[in-house]
Scaffold this motif. Structure first.
Motif, PDB file in Angstrom:
ATOM      1  N   ILE B 481     -37.764 -25.289 -40.446  1.00  0.00           N
ATOM      2  CA  ILE B 481     -37.349 -24.901 -41.929  1.00  0.00           C
ATOM      3  C   ILE B 481     -36.653 -23.812 -42.216  1.00  0.00           C
ATOM      4  O   ILE B 481     -37.123 -22.654 -41.736  1.00  0.00           O
ATOM      5  CB  ILE B 481     -38.781 -25.336 -42.844  1.00  0.00           C
ATOM      6  CG1 ILE B 481     -39.125 -27.022 -42.747  1.00  0.00           C
ATOM      7  CG2 ILE B 481     -38.166 -24.909 -44.173  1.00  0.00           C
ATOM      8  CD1 ILE B 481     -40.337 -27.096 -43.791  1.00  0.00           C
ATOM      9  N   VAL B 482     -35.426 -23.675 -42.937  1.00  0.00           N
ATOM     10  CA  VAL B 482     -35.097 -22.659 -43.607  1.00  0.00           C
ATOM     11  C   VAL B 482     -34.883 -22.589 -44.944  1.00  0.00           C
ATOM     12  O   VAL B 482     -34.942 -23.692 -45.527  1.00  0.00           O
ATOM     13  CB  VAL B 482     -33.444 -22.293 -42.948  1.00  0.00           C
ATOM     14  CG1 VAL B 482     -33.318 -22.315 -41.356  1.00  0.00           C
ATOM     15  CG2 VAL B 482     -32.513 -23.685 -43.395  1.00  0.00           C
ATOM     16  N   VAL B 483     -35.303 -21.589 -45.509  1.00  0.00           N
ATOM     17  CA  VAL B 483     -35.501 -21.602 -47.148  1.00  0.00           C
ATOM     18  C   VAL B 483     -34.092 -20.855 -47.865  1.00  0.00           C
ATOM     19  O   VAL B 483     -33.709 -19.852 -47.102  1.00  0.00           O
ATOM     20  CB  VAL B 483     -36.569 -20.778 -47.472  1.00  0.00           C
ATOM     21  CG1 VAL B 483     -36.840 -20.681 -49.158  1.00  0.00           C
ATOM     22  CG2 VAL B 483     -38.027 -21.256 -46.662  1.00  0.00           C
ATOM     23  N   ILE B 484     -33.452 -21.564 -48.658  1.00  0.00           N
ATOM     24  CA  ILE B 484     -32.424 -20.891 -49.430  1.00  0.00           C
ATOM     25  C   ILE B 484     -32.948 -20.606 -50.842  1.00  0.00           C
ATOM     26  O   ILE B 484     -33.843 -21.142 -51.440  1.00  0.00           O
ATOM     27  CB  ILE B 484     -31.549 -22.116 -49.655  1.00  0.00           C
ATOM     28  CG1 ILE B 484     -30.029 -21.153 -49.976  1.00  0.00           C
ATOM     29  CG2 ILE B 484     -31.778 -23.348 -50.281  1.00  0.00           C
ATOM     30  CD1 ILE B 484     -28.886 -22.228 -49.828  1.00  0.00           C
ATOM     31  N   TYR B 485     -32.349 -19.563 -51.555  1.00  0.00           N
ATOM     32  CA  TYR B 485     -32.844 -18.807 -52.560  1.00  0.00           C
ATOM     33  C   TYR B 485     -31.548 -18.334 -53.175  1.00  0.00           C
ATOM     34  O   TYR B 485     -31.018 -17.315 -52.362  1.00  0.00           O
ATOM     35  CB  TYR B 485     -33.895 -17.796 -52.481  1.00  0.00           C
ATOM     36  CG  TYR B 485     -34.216 -17.220 -53.889  1.00  0.00           C
ATOM     37  CD1 TYR B 485     -34.749 -18.106 -54.941  1.00  0.00           C
ATOM     38  CD2 TYR B 485     -33.966 -15.913 -53.998  1.00  0.00           C
ATOM     39  CE1 TYR B 485     -35.319 -17.152 -56.068  1.00  0.00           C
ATOM     40  CE2 TYR B 485     -34.207 -15.204 -55.460  1.00  0.00           C
ATOM     41  CZ  TYR B 485     -34.826 -16.083 -56.404  1.00  0.00           C
ATOM     42  OH  TYR B 485     -34.920 -15.753 -57.479  1.00  0.00           O
ATOM     43  N   THR B 486     -31.115 -18.798 -54.362  1.00  0.00           N
ATOM     44  CA  THR B 486     -29.820 -18.126 -54.896  1.00  0.00           C
ATOM     45  C   THR B 486     -28.675 -18.127 -53.834  1.00  0.00           C
ATOM     46  O   THR B 486     -27.921 -16.726 -53.949  1.00  0.00           O
ATOM     47  CB  THR B 486     -29.905 -16.896 -55.668  1.00  0.00           C
ATOM     48  OG1 THR B 486     -30.506 -15.905 -54.617  1.00  0.00           O
ATOM     49  CG2 THR B 486     -31.053 -17.233 -56.821  1.00  0.00           C
ATOM     50  N   GLY B 487     -28.624 -18.950 -52.978  1.00  0.00           N
ATOM     51  CA  GLY B 487     -27.259 -18.969 -52.197  1.00  0.00           C
ATOM     52  C   GLY B 487     -27.569 -18.147 -50.955  1.00  0.00           C
ATOM     53  O   GLY B 487     -26.598 -17.865 -50.086  1.00  0.00           O
ATOM     54  N   GLU B 488     -28.559 -17.603 -50.801  1.00  0.00           N
ATOM     55  CA  GLU B 488     -28.982 -16.931 -49.527  1.00  0.00           C
ATOM     56  C   GLU B 488     -30.142 -17.628 -48.840  1.00  0.00           C
ATOM     57  O   GLU B 488     -30.852 -18.032 -49.366  1.00  0.00           O
ATOM     58  CB  GLU B 488     -29.473 -15.336 -50.022  1.00  0.00           C
ATOM     59  CG  GLU B 488     -28.762 -14.332 -49.706  1.00  0.00           C
ATOM     60  CD  GLU B 488     -29.191 -12.957 -50.129  1.00  0.00           C
ATOM     61  OE1 GLU B 488     -29.702 -12.015 -49.459  1.00  0.00           O
ATOM     62  OE2 GLU B 488     -29.535 -12.837 -51.166  1.00  0.00           O
ATOM     63  N   ILE B 489     -30.010 -17.423 -47.560  1.00  0.00           N
ATOM     64  CA  ILE B 489     -31.135 -17.788 -46.480  1.00  0.00           C
ATOM     65  C   ILE B 489     -32.066 -16.814 -46.415  1.00  0.00           C
ATOM     66  O   ILE B 489     -31.789 -15.650 -46.047  1.00  0.00           O
ATOM     67  CB  ILE B 489     -30.506 -18.202 -45.121  1.00  0.00           C
ATOM     68  CG1 ILE B 489     -29.498 -19.310 -45.167  1.00  0.00           C
ATOM     69  CG2 ILE B 489     -31.605 -18.711 -44.293  1.00  0.00           C
ATOM     70  CD1 ILE B 489     -29.804 -20.763 -45.674  1.00  0.00           C
ATOM     71  N   LEU B 490     -33.369 -16.954 -46.924  1.00  0.00           N
ATOM     72  CA  LEU B 490     -34.269 -16.072 -46.938  1.00  0.00           C
ATOM     73  C   LEU B 490     -35.212 -15.974 -45.670  1.00  0.00           C
ATOM     74  O   LEU B 490     -35.905 -14.974 -45.505  1.00  0.00           O
ATOM     75  CB  LEU B 490     -35.283 -15.899 -48.142  1.00  0.00           C
ATOM     76  CG  LEU B 490     -34.325 -15.555 -49.498  1.00  0.00           C
ATOM     77  CD1 LEU B 490     -35.447 -15.420 -50.491  1.00  0.00           C
ATOM     78  CD2 LEU B 490     -33.593 -14.337 -49.491  1.00  0.00           C
TER      79      LEU B 490
END
Lengths: 313, 516
Positions: B481-490
């Motif tokens: 799983i990759v996590v995205i937050y406001t257009g960024e991969i965190l």
């Protein structure tokens, strides 16, 4: 250069500005509720014929304006019925209203006046100088030596601004235009608000129509409105649905319009520039400014969207 | 149960139809003062419809409603507010460019002629403090994260005098931590004497948080039981009836199952402009062959933009997209499809189908160059045969292949789109599937079917980028799983076991170092 800063040019600007901003304010109220009224040109035309005829027969410009306002309101309510109750496509209905208004107005005029030798005329509204304010040099001469309807337009800019942003009703009206379901769920009757906006906005459109024969021409001709309704529609976007900004826009367009009018009257220019090009000037200007300004303008979110409480998404 | 619970809301024999569909069939329901009452059921079971009737949005065809023992007529939201019913809708009904305070006051501004927002501020603040809701009142609502927007809507309902608070799927937009906070608040509401009704399809939430449970299936109420009587198995049985739960399907294997060679998708340093929505900032990740990679994030954090950038609908400002080792950054949508990409769009009606065309025609879309023998000619018979085959193979509920696609239910439309993508993948040996919220709004059976199709693609060695707002679903499906937050991969997590609180913290914007 002195031509561009001529006192009489500025005075003429205010005179030309008033019908634009009055129509624009009416349209702003309507659009803020979520209804797009593209029939505006037709409704303004109806206002100018009823305003002219009633002034002509009654001899009172006040009665003329009142009846013009009412007729504008009635025709806008027809649009409201189709858009709100029947949930028809607002662009289609609006274009229908436009054609209806444009067609029915000369018909009413001919039925009332018949075939006559000389065109009926009404005296144009007199200039009323406001005591004290009218005496201020320059500013006073431009803003406070005008006819009564120009003063009305100042008042309406302030009144509509106050209504939209400083009253509970204005908040509710804007809510209906942004998210009718949100408004509905807090107990606001969306259909009633929209009907109300059309009824009141229509009054403004009617008065804007009456202004043209009563102030500018003194008589009615078929294409008396000559695109001013469409211009008002553009000014709403120019002002981003905020009355004060539309007022600035109306001043700009009226200035260019007045400038073209003045220059056309000067014989030394007629030799150099064909008058048609000058007549085109306000519209070219409108297009250029709008292309720049309208970019990124955010309309009310629910504009043109009929509201159906039980619609499921 | 021995002691009688005082009913606060009672609904009897409520029926409601939408056209030919009977959404509610003679439903009885009651909720008591001071309890948290869960309405549990699949999508389409009728729970939201029942609550929309209680909150005045829908009119019932038949039935009666009583509040605190008195019969009431609820014909509009106004009537519902008058008897103290307030509802927080699944997609919050707020006005984005009003401030939080304006949204709360709307409809009950406290004065007739002059809007005085400031005069009401103290009473709203007091209410917020009493109920433990902290909200930035002067921010425009559209700039607030979903969790805060929800609190605004809860506070709005309370300000309007709600003592029966309904929440429709309140947890779908929240991170696991925010969910805990929400239920702590709701429990304090119930203790304070409010009636809290919450609608959900998640069994665990029900078991963790409520006092009584009413289960719906197919527009009927099955039963109301106490929390103490409820077990997972019993709730599943009530929710699903004879059908039972669909088989769980193969668990993800984790990143070790990746097949060799170039990854199916490789994204390197992608930036996009803000004019397309949420701008992507330096996005890099791989989707290896033979894996499902989940993209976690709260709705509106750039998932849609990422999917569109990968599909070629949005131009990149910087960075590269590789498909199976080939740089496709400069290719158009059709170029990328030819290179092996396939996309399941998020909005199935708007982007997925041609609503007024027949099912067969919808199936043929995209497949046509492969199955039509003569170029430029629509081969009717081939298309119809394909339609019949797809309807049978993918279990689509439709009279025949000539039905316009828009006449199908949401679940069957989604099956149609999935069927088309899967057939296309088979036909052309597609190597990458981008699935953007492919199960949103589907019932359990249909969702399980979509999951099965994606797993099958994985088994065939394709890479799958699986975008979902449902963290449980992501954990069930993804090898990593990759996590995205406001257009960024965190950050990224390797499966098959996940700590949802860690993922949730990243979804809320904390950096990975701070979390672990």
């Amino acid at each position: 250069m002195s031509l561009m800063f001529d006192m009489s040019l500025f005075q003429l600007t205010m005179l030309m500005m008033a019908p634009l901003i009055i129509a624009c304010l009416g349209e702003t109220i309507i659009e803020r509720s979520g209804i797009l009224n593209v029939g505006i040109e037709g409704i303004v035309t109806l206002g100018s014929v009823t305003g002219f005829l009633l002034t002509y027969y009654s001899g009172s410009a006040v009665i003329g304006c009142l009846v013009a306002a009412l007729s504008g309101s009635v025709l806008t309510l027809l649009l409201a019925y189709f858009s709100i109750t029947l949930r028809a496509n607002q662009i289609v209905i609006g274009l229908g209203i436009f054609v209806l208004g444009l067609g029915i107005s000369p018909t009413i005029y001919r039925l009332a006046v018949g075939v006559v030798q000389s065109i009926p005329q009404v005296p144009t509204l007199r200039e009323i100088s406001i005591p004290l304010l009218g005496g201020i040099p320059f500013i006073g001469e431009i803003f406070f030596r005008q006819n009564g309807l120009v003063y009305l337009s100042y008042f309406l800019v302030a009144a509509v601004s106050f209504f939209l942003f400083k009253t509970p009703l204005g908040l509710r009206l804007r809510a209906c235009g942004e998210n009718p379901r949100a408004a509905d769920t807090v107990g606001i009757d969306v259909a009633r608000m929209r009907y109300g906006a059309c009824a009141v906005g229509g009054l403004f459109l009617g008065v804007a129509g009456a202004y043209l024969p009563l102030v500018i021409s003194g008589s009615f001709t078929d294409n008396i409105v000559n695109g001013r309704g469409w211009l008002a529609l553009m000014l709403v976007i120019f002002g981003r649905w905020i009355p004060v900004w539309s007022f600035v826009g109306a001043l700009l367009f009226a200035y260019v319009d007045a400038f073209q009018f003045k220059v056309n009257a000067l014989p030394q220019f007629a030799k150099i520039i064909p008058p048609q090009f000058l007549l085109m000037l306000p519209y070219v200007f409108a297009m250029i400014v709008l292309v720049q300004v309208a970019r990124g303008a955010e309309s009310p979110r629910a504009l043109t969207r009929p509201y159906d409480r039980e619609a499921r998404d | 149960m021995t002691e009688k619970i005082a009913a606060c809301v009672e609904m009897y024999g409520v029926s409601k139809s939408f056209g030919e569909v009977r959404a509610l069939d003679a439903v009885d329901f009651e909720a008591a003062k001071g309890e948290i009452h869960a309405l549990l059921g699949e999508n389409g079971a009728g729970k939201t419809t029942l609550m929309n009737i209680l909150s005045g949005l829908y009119r019932m065809d038949e039935g009666q409603i009583a509040v605190e023992g008195r019969e009431v007529d609820i014909h509009s939201p106004q009537d519902a507010i008058a008897v103290g019913v307030g509802m927080v809708h699944q997609h919050v009904e707020l006005i984005g460019n009003f401030t939080a305070l304006e949204n709360i006051l709307l409809g009950r501004e406290g004065s007739r002629w002059k809007l005085d927002v400031e005069a009401r501020r103290s009473s709203v603040e007091e209410l917020a403090a009493n109920y433990g809701l902290s909200i930035p009142l002067d921010e425009q609502v559209k700039t607030l994260p979903a969790g805060i927007q929800q609190k605004v809507e809860i506070l709005k309902a309370l300000y309007h005098g709600a003592d029966i608070l309904i929440l429709d799927e309140p947890t779908t937009m929240l991170t696991p931590h925010e969910v805990d906070v929400l239920f702590t608040i709701l429990k304090s509401f119930a203790k304070g004497g409010l009636t809290v009704i919450f609608i959900t399809h998640k069994i665990q939430e029900v078991l963790d948080n409520c006092d009584r449970i009413t289960v719906f299936r197919g527009g009927r109420k099955i039963d109301t039981i106490l929390r103490e009587e409820a077990t997972r198995d019993r709730l599943v049985q009530m929710m699903m009836g004879e059908r039972g739960m669909p088989p769980e399907g193969e668990r993800p294997a984790g990143p070790s199952a990746a097949r060799g060679g170039h990854p199916a998708l490789s994204v390197r340093g992608v930036h996009t402009s803000a004019k397309w929505g949420v701008p992507l900032k330096n996005v890099s990740f791989d989707v290896p062959r033979g894996l499902i990679v989940g993209l976690a994030g709260i709705s509106g954090n750039g998932q849609k933009e990422l999917a569109e950038a990968l599909a070629g609908l949005i131009e990149l400002e910087e960075g590269e997209v590789h498909l199976g080792g080939e740089d496709v950054s400069g290719l158009s949508v059709s170029g990328r499809i030819a290179e092996g990409m396939s996309l399941l769009p998020q909005d199935r009606i708007e982007e997925g189908i041609l609503p007024s065309l027949s099912l067969a025609e919808n199936f043929v879309l995209g497949l046509h160059p492969h199955i039509f023998k003569r170029r430029g000619v629509f081969e009717r018979e081939t298309a119809h045969a394909l339609g019949r085959k797809a309807i049978a193979e993918f279990n689509i509920l439709a009279r025949n292949e000539h039905v316009p696609a828009a006449h199908l239910s949401g679940g069957n439309i989604q099956k149609t789109i999935v069927a088309r993508s899967v057939m296309l993948a088979h036909e052309t040996g597609k190597t990458l599937m981008i699935a953007n919220n492919p199960t949103r709004g589907l019932d359990v059976m249909a969702a399980s079917f979509v999951h099965g199709c994606l797993r099958e693609l994985r088994a065939q060695g394709a890479g799958v980028l699986f975008i979902s707002e449902d963290l449980d679903e992501l954990c069930l499906m993804s090898d990593c799983i990759v996590v995205i937050y406001t257009g960024e991969i965190l950050g990224s997590f390797d499966g098959p076991e996940y700590d949802i609180y860690q993922i949730g913290a990243l979804m809320a914007g904390q950096k990975q170092e701070e979390v672990s």
